[in-house]
Write a protein that holds these residues in place. Structure first.
Motif, PDB file in Angstrom:
ATOM      1  N   LEU A   1     -38.070  -5.620 -31.536  1.00  0.00           N
ATOM      2  CA  LEU A   1     -37.732  -6.175 -30.212  1.00  0.00           C
ATOM      3  C   LEU A   1     -38.533  -7.451 -29.973  1.00  0.00           C
ATOM      4  CD1 LEU A   1     -36.587  -5.920 -27.211  1.00  0.00           C
ATOM      5  CD2 LEU A   1     -38.668  -4.609 -26.726  1.00  0.00           C
TER       6      LEU A   1
ATOM      7  N   SER B   1     -32.018  -5.742 -19.314  1.00  0.00           N
ATOM      8  CA  SER B   1     -33.261  -5.255 -19.951  1.00  0.00           C
ATOM      9  C   SER B   1     -33.303  -3.733 -19.950  1.00  0.00           C
ATOM     10  CB  SER B   1     -34.484  -5.810 -19.216  1.00  0.00           C
ATOM     11  OG  SER B   1     -34.493  -7.208 -19.300  1.00  0.00           O
TER      12      SER B   1
ATOM     13  N   SER C   1     -39.166  -9.776 -26.598  1.00  0.00           N
ATOM     14  CA  SER C   1     -38.861  -9.754 -25.167  1.00  0.00           C
ATOM     15  C   SER C   1     -40.037 -10.333 -24.385  1.00  0.00           C
ATOM     16  CB  SER C   1     -38.591  -8.307 -24.764  1.00  0.00           C
ATOM     17  OG  SER C   1     -39.252  -7.988 -23.595  1.00  0.00           O
TER      18      SER C   1
ATOM     19  N   ASP D   1     -34.354  -9.819 -26.040  1.00  0.00           N
ATOM     20  CA  ASP D   1     -34.163  -9.915 -24.584  1.00  0.00           C
ATOM     21  C   ASP D   1     -34.663 -11.294 -24.158  1.00  0.00           C
ATOM     22  OD1 ASP D   1     -33.754  -9.448 -21.941  1.00  0.00           O
ATOM     23  OD2 ASP D   1     -35.082  -7.717 -21.796  1.00  0.00           O
ATOM     24  N   GLU D   2     -33.801 -12.071 -23.541  1.00  0.00           N
ATOM     25  CA  GLU D   2     -34.096 -13.478 -23.210  1.00  0.00           C
ATOM     26  C   GLU D   2     -34.709 -14.174 -24.429  1.00  0.00           C
ATOM     27  OE1 GLU D   2     -36.142 -14.083 -19.499  1.00  0.00           O
ATOM     28  OE2 GLU D   2     -35.458 -12.161 -18.736  1.00  0.00           O
TER      29      GLU D   2
END
Lengths: 205, 227
Positions: A80, A43, A82, A157-158
């Motif tokens: 993004l 991250s 996340s 992210d994930e």
């Protein structure tokens, strides 16, 4: 043709080294999976690439046709998704999408909002407050928000965190589409998500 | 794909409209500021009664009430973004100037509403003379703009700190002491019904202060916001 470059990136928090000597060059159509154990800096690397952490050493570059992009161009071309990025609980799904489209410099039509909500499986739920959504629905709405500007750089992210099987299928479809026309960077620990990317960057080794 | 590009004004208005919408649904900042303002005013007026205080003291009391009410709520505009985790989404998508202007207009609206409620109550409870009412309103408008211009940037600075409320007042006080002195002086003269020429100097000072603070904040905000 867009390019994302990382030149010898390193990050320290005080005395603790998180990672060092990270280097890659991605062009439109390339995708990168960042993987590694918990605490390896996945991250942190994503935030560093987006300019929200300072690199201890090295540089990040965003280019279009070999010309560096300005801050506002980077903002309009990056998205993004996340777990630590939240949308507004006291706005409806539609209001969130309209707001983020407007502040990012565009104007989104109601038809486009409906299309995006349908794409992520939230059709008919756009008029509900986001605070009433489940965590999986919130994650789906983040994808709808991320795709508003059809980003040239998509950071995940994930990416399947909190999603059910249908949600994971939707994410796989989105990544499949965007890895062809954008630069996709995925930070994950899930083995099946490594297949989202054509290149792998392993941290913590 | 976005159908057309929005300018700075549209983006700032979007931030402002979003904050107004959130405030109408939660009423957190307005209730805080109103409760603080009315409670302080009630305590002051009940303590003093109709004791015919000098205008200078009435002016100081008035701006103390407005200052502390502002301190109680104006920082919420950024603290709420940090505490709900929405600041990152805003940072990733919005032009920092649009965020600052949107938040500034929200704070201006909030403090204008407060002064719109507190001012008539102040005159009723303290029996203060109205003097030159238009001049008083001019001072009030300049005071609200100056307070919001300075505190909106400070609110962004303290939004990530652990002791936000205390830090907000501590950091705001040194930059607000000068306009507060000018505001008290100008309000004293306005309550006394002085001619405009007598009050011109503090009014010029307040205009200059507001312009400098808002310009400096616009220049500095992007660095504060990104960190």
């Amino acid at each position: 043709m867009f390019k994302l470059t990382a030149d010898n990136l390193g990050k320290r928090f005080g005395e603790r080294k998180v990672f060092s000597e990270i280097a890659f060059e991605l062009s439109t159509g390339d995708s990168l999976a960042v993987t590694g154990p918990n605490g390896s800096g996945k991250s942190t690397l994503i935030m560093l690439l987006l300019g929200y952490h300072h690199a201890t050493r090295g540089e990040v570059g965003f280019h279009e046709d070999n010309e560096p992009l300005s801050d506002s161009q980077i903002r309009s071309q990056t998205s993004l998704v996340s777990p630590y990025l939240n949308l507004y609980d006291h706005l409806t799904g539609e209001e969130n999408l309209t707001f983020f489209a407007t502040v990012s410099g565009g104007h989104v039509t109601g038809k486009r909002v409906d299309e995006l909500l349908a794409l992520v499986g939230l059709e008919g739920r756009g008029v509900d407050m986001v605070g009433s959504y489940s965590s999986g629905m919130k994650q789906r709405l983040k994808y709808a928000a991320a795709l508003l500007n059809e980003p040239a750089f998509l950071f995940l992210d994930e990416p399947t965190s909190n999603l059910d099987d249908r949600g994971k299928g939707i994410v796989a479809q989105i990544v499949e589409e965007y890895r062809k026309k954008s630069i996709v960077v995925v930070a994950t620990n899930e083995k099946e998500e490594l297949s989202f990317a054509s290149q792998i960057c392993r941290l913590g080794q | 794909m976005p159908a057309k590009s929005a300018g700075l004004v549209s983006k700032a208005f979007a931030v402002f409209a979003k904050d107004i919408r959130l405030e109408l649904r939660t009423k957190y900042a307005f209730n805080t500021i109103l409760m603080f303002g009315v409670t302080t005013l009630a305590i002051v007026s009940f303590s003093l009664g109709q004791s015919g205080l000098p205008n200078k003291l009435l002016a100081a009391l008035f701006w103390i009430i407005i200052f502390f009410s502002a301190m109680a709520a104006l920082a919420q505009v950024f603290i709420r973004e940090e505490e709900t985790g929405t600041a990152l989404a805003l940072k990733l998508t919005a032009d920092p100037n649009a965020v600052y202007l949107g938040k500034l207009f929200f704070n201006l609206t909030l403090l204008s509403l407060l002064t719109g409620i507190i001012t008539p109550l102040f005159f009723i409870f303290t029996d203060a003379p109205t003097g030159d009412l238009w001049l008083f309103i001019l001072v009030l408008v300049l005071g609200v703009i100056g307070l919001c211009g300075a505190t909106t940037l400070v609110a962004a600075i303290i939004s990530k700190a652990a002791v936000k409320g205390t830090l907000f007042a501590v950091l705001s006080f040194p930059i607000l002491i000068l306009p507060l002195i000018m505001l008290v002086a100008a309000t004293d003269k306005a309550l006394s019904g002085a001619a405009f020429s007598v009050i011109a100097a503090p009014i010029q000072g307040l205009i200059a202060y507001a312009v400098v603070m808002i310009t400096a904040s616009l220049m500095l905000f992007r660095f504060v916001w990104r960190e």
